[in-house]
Design a protein around this motif. Sequence first.
Motif, PDB file in Angstrom:
ATOM      1  N   HIS A 102     -14.774   2.132   0.001  1.00 41.63           N
ATOM      2  CA  HIS A 102     -13.950   1.874   1.178  1.00 41.63           C
ATOM      3  C   HIS A 102     -14.776   2.032   2.444  1.00 41.63           C
ATOM      4  N   ALA A 105      -9.452  10.122  -0.435  1.00 38.63           N
ATOM      5  CA  ALA A 105      -8.212   9.639   0.200  1.00 38.63           C
ATOM      6  C   ALA A 105      -7.023   9.874  -0.738  1.00 38.63           C
ATOM      7  N   ARG A 106      -7.233   9.592  -2.037  1.00 37.45           N
ATOM      8  CA  ARG A 106      -6.163   9.784  -3.041  1.00 37.45           C
ATOM      9  C   ARG A 106      -6.613  10.779  -4.101  1.00 37.45           C
ATOM     10  N   ASP A 117     -14.991  10.773  -0.665  1.00 38.13           N
ATOM     11  CA  ASP A 117     -13.828  10.138  -0.042  1.00 38.13           C
ATOM     12  C   ASP A 117     -12.680  10.332  -1.034  1.00 38.13           C
ATOM     13  N   THR A 140       0.152   3.401   2.114  1.00 37.75           N
ATOM     14  CA  THR A 140       0.091   3.747   3.545  1.00 37.75           C
ATOM     15  C   THR A 140       1.403   3.386   4.251  1.00 37.75           C
ATOM     16  N   GLU A 165     -16.030   8.019  -4.253  1.00 41.04           N
ATOM     17  CA  GLU A 165     -14.627   7.763  -3.877  1.00 41.04           C
ATOM     18  C   GLU A 165     -13.726   8.036  -5.085  1.00 41.04           C
ATOM     19  N   GLU A 219     -14.211   0.167   6.725  1.00 40.65           N
ATOM     20  CA  GLU A 219     -14.150   1.124   7.830  1.00 40.65           C
ATOM     21  C   GLU A 219     -14.936   0.613   9.038  1.00 40.65           C
ATOM     22  N   LYS A 264      -0.919   8.763   2.800  1.00 37.80           N
ATOM     23  CA  LYS A 264      -0.783   7.715   1.774  1.00 37.80           C
ATOM     24  C   LYS A 264       0.328   8.148   0.821  1.00 37.80           C
ATOM     25  N   ARG A 305      -2.776  -6.756  -5.329  1.00 37.16           N
ATOM     26  CA  ARG A 305      -2.736  -5.296  -5.515  1.00 37.16           C
ATOM     27  C   ARG A 305      -1.316  -4.850  -5.222  1.00 37.16           C
ATOM     28  N   SER A 342       0.862  -1.193   0.000  1.00 37.90           N
ATOM     29  CA  SER A 342       0.000   0.000   0.000  1.00 37.90           C
ATOM     30  C   SER A 342       0.889   1.231   0.000  1.00 37.90           C
ATOM     31  N   ASN A 377     -10.418   2.884  -4.826  1.00 37.11           N
ATOM     32  CA  ASN A 377      -9.449   1.866  -4.437  1.00 37.11           C
ATOM     33  C   ASN A 377      -9.784   0.495  -5.048  1.00 37.11           C
ATOM     34  N   SER A 436      -7.095  10.031  10.676  1.00 39.92           N
ATOM     35  CA  SER A 436      -6.997   9.026   9.610  1.00 39.92           C
ATOM     36  C   SER A 436      -8.078   9.261   8.555  1.00 39.92           C
ATOM     37  N   GLY A 437      -7.942   8.532   7.446  1.00 41.15           N
ATOM     38  CA  GLY A 437      -8.970   8.603   6.413  1.00 41.15           C
ATOM     39  C   GLY A 437     -10.292   8.057   6.935  1.00 41.15           C
ATOM     40  N   THR A 438     -10.212   7.022   7.749  1.00 42.72           N
ATOM     41  CA  THR A 438     -11.430   6.444   8.320  1.00 42.72           C
ATOM     42  C   THR A 438     -12.137   7.482   9.197  1.00 42.72           C
ATOM     43  N   ASN A 468     -13.840  10.181   6.899  1.00 45.89           N
ATOM     44  CA  ASN A 468     -15.141   9.807   6.329  1.00 45.89           C
ATOM     45  C   ASN A 468     -16.200   9.699   7.419  1.00 45.89           C
TER      46      ASN A 468
END
Length: 348
Positions: free
Chosen positions: A85, A173-174, A171, A10, A138, A90, A202, A321, A8, A142, A59-61, A64
């Motif tokens: 995600h 995140a990226r 979301d 992360t 999102e 989550e 990330k 992945r 990842s 992901n 965090s991302g969690t 959201n």
Amino acid sequence: MRTVDLRSDTVTQPTPAMREAMAKAEVGDDVFGDDPTVNRLQDMAAVLLGKEAGLFVASGTMGNLGAILAHCARGDEVILGNKAHTFLFEAGGISALGGIHSHQVQNRLDGTLALEDIRAAIRPDDAHHPITRLIALENTHNRCGGVYLTKEYTHAVGQLAKEHRLILHLDGARLFNAAVAQGLTAQELAEPADSVSFCLSKALCAPVGSVICGSQEFIQRAHRIRKMLGGGMRQAGVLAAAGIVALETMIDRLADDHARARRLAEGLAGIPGLSIDPGCPQTNMVFCSLDDGVALTAPEVASRLEQFGVKVGAVGARRFRLVTHYWIDDGAVERTVQAFGGIVPVAV
Ligand code: TLP
């Protein structure tokens, strides 16, 4: 030999510039709003995303969860993808902690939800139903392969949300990967959303943290919820300092990660027994699978790769992945292709 860790983005370690900024950060009690470094990061994030205000979260969690709790009451319903995600990874937080009902719509391969599917999921005003409150997208997506959503699609969903007086949460995140891959700004992709959560920890390499952005009034509500979730972090400027370096120096270089992901996919595509997902990669994720004839499972291949110092994510019985990031250079890409090449063809 340094481990090549593609599980990842992360896993990224802070850069030397980040560690230096962290050591020198001016700090204060952020629960009182007194941390100048956190305040600066939040302001920078809001400007980058074209929103009124930002809030640094753990965090991302938490980003959201905090955003969705700030928008929705118990019993409200959120429309989101079946591969989102927030739905898959989550820990069911929106329902466990917020009493919020999720209404999953099938994600298409390109990460989108069909507009007609979203429309069909919106509840009529009837006492039998929960109240539809929010749509969540999102970007990049992901589990759909790190694919990006376009500005046009996000605007179309924003328009639909407005027509039905619904809130749009993104979301992201990226989100910066999505922006760089399309030659757009994050602001252009975030424009239709009422709230956006993006991650510093990330591909942008910061050790900890995400930022939620939206209106002043929304951020005030999210601030209270962050406290409720135990996310009031006091002298968090030591963390935010790395986030500032991330926003100042790590966005444009994401194009390098995308180029390396393409090179990695090309190399892996040449290995008998391995197939790359069609259309992959669009950003920094490569998804690939073992062909039927290969006598090993993905977890078995992953553990053999570890013996060559290469770590990848086995995300199914036959699927992998691989995520490129700042700490993956050209040599790491080459080593990964060689390691796969030494394991998979002999198992066909
Ligand atoms: N994703 C992680 C894992 O949880 C799967 C990863 O390795 O990709 N939104 C999206 C789209 C994400 O990919 C993630 C993390 C999050 C939110 C949550 O971020 P964190 O891990 O900071 O809570």
